[in-house]
Design a protein around this motif. Structure first.
Motif, mmCIF file in Angstrom:
data_model
loop_
_atom_site.group_PDB
_atom_site.id
_atom_site.type_symbol
_atom_site.label_atom_id
_atom_site.label_comp_id
_atom_site.label_asym_id
_atom_site.label_seq_id
_atom_site.Cartn_x
_atom_site.Cartn_y
_atom_site.Cartn_z
ATOM 1 N N SER A 187 -84.839 45.705 59.168
ATOM 2 C CA SER A 187 -83.800 46.730 59.092
ATOM 3 C C SER A 187 -84.339 48.091 59.513
ATOM 4 O O SER A 187 -83.661 48.852 60.225
ATOM 5 C CB SER A 187 -83.243 46.812 57.675
ATOM 6 O OG SER A 187 -82.613 45.607 57.313
ATOM 7 N N LYS A 188 -85.562 48.406 59.081
ATOM 8 C CA LYS A 188 -86.148 49.705 59.413
ATOM 9 C C LYS A 188 -86.355 49.858 60.912
ATOM 10 O O LYS A 188 -85.972 50.878 61.513
ATOM 11 C CB LYS A 188 -87.477 49.870 58.683
ATOM 12 C CG LYS A 188 -88.197 51.177 58.989
ATOM 13 C CD LYS A 188 -89.495 51.274 58.226
ATOM 14 C CE LYS A 188 -90.211 52.586 58.545
ATOM 15 N NZ LYS A 188 -91.485 52.706 57.787
ATOM 16 N N VAL A 189 -86.952 48.847 61.540
ATOM 17 C CA VAL A 189 -87.219 48.933 62.980
ATOM 18 C C VAL A 189 -85.909 48.931 63.762
ATOM 19 O O VAL A 189 -85.748 49.680 64.743
ATOM 20 C CB VAL A 189 -88.135 47.778 63.430
ATOM 21 C CG1 VAL A 189 -88.403 47.861 64.928
ATOM 22 C CG2 VAL A 189 -89.459 47.811 62.661
ATOM 23 N N LEU A 190 -84.951 48.094 63.339
ATOM 24 C CA LEU A 190 -83.648 48.078 64.010
ATOM 25 C C LEU A 190 -82.992 49.450 63.966
ATOM 26 O O LEU A 190 -82.447 49.937 64.971
ATOM 27 C CB LEU A 190 -82.731 47.052 63.334
ATOM 28 C CG LEU A 190 -82.730 45.633 63.887
ATOM 29 C CD1 LEU A 190 -81.866 44.731 63.024
ATOM 30 C CD2 LEU A 190 -82.234 45.622 65.328
ATOM 31 N N ARG A 191 -83.026 50.067 62.793
ATOM 32 C CA ARG A 191 -82.383 51.376 62.631
ATOM 33 C C ARG A 191 -83.007 52.401 63.572
ATOM 34 O O ARG A 191 -82.302 53.197 64.218
ATOM 35 C CB ARG A 191 -82.528 51.827 61.177
ATOM 36 C CG ARG A 191 -81.800 53.125 60.855
ATOM 37 C CD ARG A 191 -81.797 53.385 59.357
ATOM 38 N NE ARG A 191 -83.148 53.543 58.810
ATOM 39 C CZ ARG A 191 -83.757 52.649 58.075
ATOM 40 N NH1 ARG A 191 -83.158 51.490 57.772
ATOM 41 N NH2 ARG A 191 -84.975 52.871 57.609
ATOM 42 N N LEU A 192 -84.313 52.380 63.695
ATOM 43 C CA LEU A 192 -84.990 53.337 64.574
ATOM 44 C C LEU A 192 -84.670 53.068 66.041
ATOM 45 O O LEU A 192 -84.475 54.006 66.825
ATOM 46 C CB LEU A 192 -86.503 53.269 64.339
ATOM 47 C CG LEU A 192 -86.983 53.767 62.969
ATOM 48 C CD1 LEU A 192 -88.461 53.450 62.782
ATOM 49 C CD2 LEU A 192 -86.742 55.263 62.822
ATOM 50 N N LEU A 193 -84.623 51.803 66.416
ATOM 51 C CA LEU A 193 -84.343 51.469 67.810
ATOM 52 C C LEU A 193 -82.892 51.747 68.182
ATOM 53 O O LEU A 193 -82.589 52.100 69.333
ATOM 54 C CB LEU A 193 -84.694 50.005 68.075
ATOM 55 C CG LEU A 193 -86.196 49.676 68.088
ATOM 56 C CD1 LEU A 193 -86.406 48.183 68.224
ATOM 57 C CD2 LEU A 193 -86.898 50.407 69.236
ATOM 58 N N LEU A 194 -81.992 51.597 67.235
ATOM 59 C CA LEU A 194 -80.581 51.905 67.513
ATOM 60 C C LEU A 194 -80.361 53.409 67.641
ATOM 61 O O LEU A 194 -79.574 53.858 68.469
ATOM 62 C CB LEU A 194 -79.689 51.324 66.411
ATOM 63 C CG LEU A 194 -79.551 49.798 66.410
ATOM 64 C CD1 LEU A 194 -78.836 49.322 65.160
ATOM 65 C CD2 LEU A 194 -78.795 49.328 67.663
#
Length: 896
Positions: A187-194
């Protein structure tokens, strides 16, 4: 169920495919046999036709083959009346199974990573269909049960295109269990990439911790996310080897440099790509791209920077690395799994491997917990251990000997380290515990900034970890990771001499800290005492004490180096400023010392302000010659502590400020409340003698009262002489005492006529000087003292016995007594006598001179214990033992 537990993606594929084939056959046989496609398919007709039209070979195939699984099942449910009754009842009862089976089917068929439990859930859902209409499904289930090793032919590469995003993502290597325990990280990495606020993210962590799996899971989530901003997701791996149950093996055709990576990325865009980095940049111009580079540590940071600077701004980067780029990146550290998640992974993977390891999944909760802990909760380690057991290795020996695994996870990072980070590892290994940065700075004698860089390098390489100190969250403790500890213990043990040296440095530090605490308990305001706020200040205090020691030895530059190191560690600690001020003051840098004392006062805590005030007052009154400015600080310190130390200082400051009466009150109080002797007692006594003398000089010079001046000076001499009579040999005390004697003689000779009321005082003074001339003649004041004696001798009406004493003093002021052989015997004072032996005080021998009663020439057979020799002046000769730590006299005689 146990027979079906080994379910790879290929086995899941044939299971799901057989279920879908049975549904299609049921539709064709019981629905489309009497209904048109339009009537049977309803709302699904148009979507099925579009899919068939997109298929060049679609004209010869029924539309039912272009239905999604859920669509086909729902159509069967709508036409239950046309189906055999038992099939209709089964379809209705098993409808909830579709909520489980459809997402699994999509992950299997569309090349997405499988989730934890997909295999078990798919088997359970399919086994719910038990009627005779599911012949292909039943055959598949039977074969899966009968042959756990069956691996159907399956092209699992997945589609190169999703519905809208070009990609070349590989299948994850965690299909057997799904990605366990990483939901928050995903979730953390997804949020940053989005959000795309960071152009480069790097997932860091030790080898085998799950960086690649996390990156793949994130990429596939982006692939299916409608909000994904990316038009293209490209993946390249720089791994050159992999760990198997049989050891480390090279990866064929592995990409080993940025040129190879560029080629591999270009192939994803065009099969005939033959260009380099510049051509890849042109191909990606204007395309919103996520570029994923796995195992980045294979190439240098400079190569990554070149890639970053060459590719267009539309490219966002996601990297995995054991170390990181070190530039232009935001790091996302990946830690080991929790024990709970590691245990789940253990059981899931053990079950997935089939009968060879199924018994491992039935281990007790405590056994599994112990195993995963010894495997450091590392996903790779857990898989490696289970695969090793599956290959025939014994569980316990494999768990104990993990050299192969640890070498694979750590070796590449360790070998790339420079010497200083390796020394840090050796020190932590020798300590066998966590350490604060400040402690490491004491144990490793290097520049503090260099040490910070070394520890950062180790943190980046996941060889050490850091966490807040339990006593102070602002302080960070550093410790070896379990992988690094195992590596140093089993794979690359440090040199024994290096470990011995590290432990020796720690012992020196610990002993020094014990001495510091002992010094503080004995006399908390002694110059060598450095206070600490908590144990985390101990390394700083150690460096400051070393600075004070160097200053005492006269090594001012070396002292400044230690202070600078202490300041680099603890810049806000008031003791750093206080000690630096003390050293500057001792080296006569008055203005600089004053500035540092003021800085210490501004940063000191409330309980520390009196401490700084104490030293600041001493500096202002002594080196600064400003007793008026020092007095408020001295009073503040004394009010806070009310100790002999502070009373002595306040007395001295008052003395220098010419407030003699109050000065003596504080000095006498200090003497009365002193619990033990030692250096402080001599300091107080000397100050007290000095107070009488200065008072006398003030009365003589300013008040023109020589009689009262003489009395004051005589009182000061009496105080000092009593101490010298007790055997104390201290030149500062002797100096002040002799100065008092000079003041007495000055007062007596002021009028040129001997004043009778001075007679007893003068007689005591002259006798005292004669008695202790061996120490007085070493004082600076002795140079002018014979002149004062001569003046007294010439004073009118001087008593004859006093004149005789004057003549004796003038005589003994010549070079000392001669030995019979023409040499000179040293003269000292007996400071201790035990009847059978004694000790002689002499300035040339700080530890005093030992002598037995048998060498005393003047006893003449009188028992030694019946004679008190303390305070007697004696001549002596050292014997052959004179070079020992405590010198020994071979002959001793009273000196008249």
């Amino acid at each position: 169920m146990a027979a079906y537990t080994r379910m790879t993606r290929a086995r899941l594929y044939v299971l799901v495919d057989s279920f879908e084939d049975d549904m299609r056959q049921i539709l064709l046989r019981y629905v489309l046999d009497h209904k048109s496609e339009e009537e049977a398919l309803g709302d699904s007709l148009e979507r099925a036709q579009d899919r068939r039209d997109a298929d060049p070979a679609g004209d010869a195939v029924s539309l039912v083959h272009y239905l999604d699984m859920r669509e086909a099942y729902d159509i069967l449910n709508r036409h239950r009346d046309a189906l055999p009754a038992e099939l209709g009842r089964e379809l209705r009862a098993c409808t909830p199974q579709m909520d489980t089976l459809v997402p699994i089917r999509n992950r299997v068929m569309h090349g997405r990573p499988l989730h934890e439990g997909d295999a078990e859930k798919a088997l359970s859902a399919c086994r719910a269909f038990t009627t005779r209409f599911w012949s292909m499904l039943r055959d598949t289930l039977d074969r899966l049960a009968a042959d756990p090793s069956w691996e159907p032919a399956f092209n699992g590469s997945g589609a190169r295109y999703s519905d809208r995003i070009l990609h070349n993502l590989p299948l994850g290597d965690y299909d057997e269990t799904g990605l366990i325990g990483r939901a928050q990280d995903v979730s953390k990495v997804l949020r940053l990439l989005l959000k795309r606020r960071e152009s480069m993210l790097t997932i860091t962590g030790e080898g085998g911790i799950g960086k690649t799996a996390l990156a793949a899971e994130v990429a596939y989530n982006l692939l299916d996310d409608p909000a994904s901003p990316y038009e293209c997701i490209l993946w390249v791996s720089l791994k050159t080897e992999r760990l198997t149950a049989n050891g480390v093996v090279e990866i064929a055709d592995a990409v080993r440099d940025i040129t190879g990576a560029t080629q591999r990325l270009g192939y994803a865009l065009a099969d005939d790509f033959r260009g380099g980095l510049r051509e890849l940049s042109e191909a990606l111009e204007g395309v919103e791209t996520l570029l994923i580079i796995d195992n980045l540590e294979t190439i240098s940071g400079d190569e990554v920077v070149a890639l970053y600077e060459t590719l267009p701004d539309t490219v966002t980067y996601l990297m995995t690395s054991r170390i990181g780029v070190g530039q232009i990146e935001r790091k996302i550290p990946l830690t080991p799994l929790s024990v709970k998640d590691a245990s789940t992974l253990f059981r899931s993977f053990a079950r997935s491997r089939g009968v060879a390891t199924e018994y491992l999944a039935r281990y007790s909760a405590e056994t599994v917990k112990q195993v995963v802990k010894r495997l450091r909760c590392s996903p790779l380690a857990i898989r490696w251990w289970i695969l090793s057991v599956e290959s025939g290795r014994e569980p316990l020996p494999t768990l104990t000997s993990q050299e192969e695994l640890i070498g694979f996870c750590v070796r590449s990072v360790y070998d790339a380290l420079t010497p200083l980070p390796k020394e840090v590892l050796t020190t932590l290994y020798a300590l066998d515990r966590s350490s604060t940065f400040d402690e490491m700075a004491v144990l490793i004698d290097v520049d503090v900034d260099d040490l910070r860089r070394a520890i950062k390098e180790l943190l980046n390489g996941s060889l050490v970890s850091s966490k807040p100190d339990p006593e102070d969250e602002l302080v960070i403790r550093v410790s070896l990771t379990e992988a690094a500890q195992h590596f140093l213990r089993s794979v690359a043990p440090p040199v024994k001499s290096d470990i011995t040296q590290a432990l020796h440095r720690e012992q020196v530090f610990r002993r020094a800290e014990e001495e510091r605490r002992a010094d503080e308990s004995r006399r908390q305001l002694a110059p060598s005492v450095v206070r600490v706020r908590s144990s985390n200040d101990e390394p700083t205090a150690h460096l400051l004490r070393l600075a004070l020691a160097q200053s005492r030895r006269g090594s001012f530059d070396r002292a400044k180096e230690f202070v600078a190191r202490a300041r680099a560690l603890n810049p806000d600690f008031w003791e750093v400023d206080r000690v630096e001020a003390f050293i500057l003051s001792e080296n006569h840098q008055v203005d600089q010392a004053t500035a540092r004392y003021r800085a210490a006062l501004s940063s000191a805590t409330d309980d520390a302000v009196p401490v700084v005030s104490y030293y600041f007052a001493g500096h202002l009154a002594g080196r600064g010659h400003r007793p008026d400015a020092a007095l408020p600080y001295a009073r503040a310190a004394d009010e806070a502590f009310r100790s002999p130390d502070t009373a002595q200082l306040l007395g001295k400051v008052l003395l220098w400020d010419r407030q003699y009466s109050e000065a003596q009150e504080h000095l006498k109080w200090a003497m009365e409340n002193l619990k033990q002797g030692g250096r402080l007692r001599l300091i107080i006594l000397t100050s007290l003698v000095e107070s009488w003398r200065r008072w006398a000089e003030s009365l003589f010079d300013e008040d023109k009262n020589p009689v009262e001046a003489g009395r004051k000076a005589a009182e000061g001499f009496a105080v000092g002489a009593r101490e010298l009579d007790a055997g104390v040999w201290d030149l500062k005390l002797a100096e002040s005492t002799l100065e008092s004697a000079k003041s007495v003689l000055r007062s007596v000779t002021a009028t040129g006529i001997f004043v009778p009321e001075f007679e007893e005082d003068v007689r005591r003074v002259l006798q005292g000087v004669k008695r202790h001339y061996p120490i007085f003649e070493r004082c600076d004041a002795w140079r002018l003292f014979p002149g004062r004696v001569g003046q007294l001798h010439r004073v009118r009406d001087c008593p004859n016995d006093i004149k005789a004493l004057c003549e004796d003093l003038v005589h003994i002021s010549d070079p000392g007594a001669q030995a019979s052989d023409g040499g000179e015997f040293p003269v000292g004072i007996v400071c201790s006598w035990r009847g059978k032996y004694g000790f002689i005080a002499h300035p040339d021998y700080p530890s005093n001179v030992f002598f037995p009663a048998s060498v005393m020439a003047d006893l003449n057979g009188v028992p030694g214990d019946s004679v008190d020799l303390v305070g007697q002046r004696v001549k002596f000769r050292l014997d052959e033992h004179g070079k020992d730590d405590r010198p020994r006299a071979g002959w001793v005689s009273l000196h008249s």
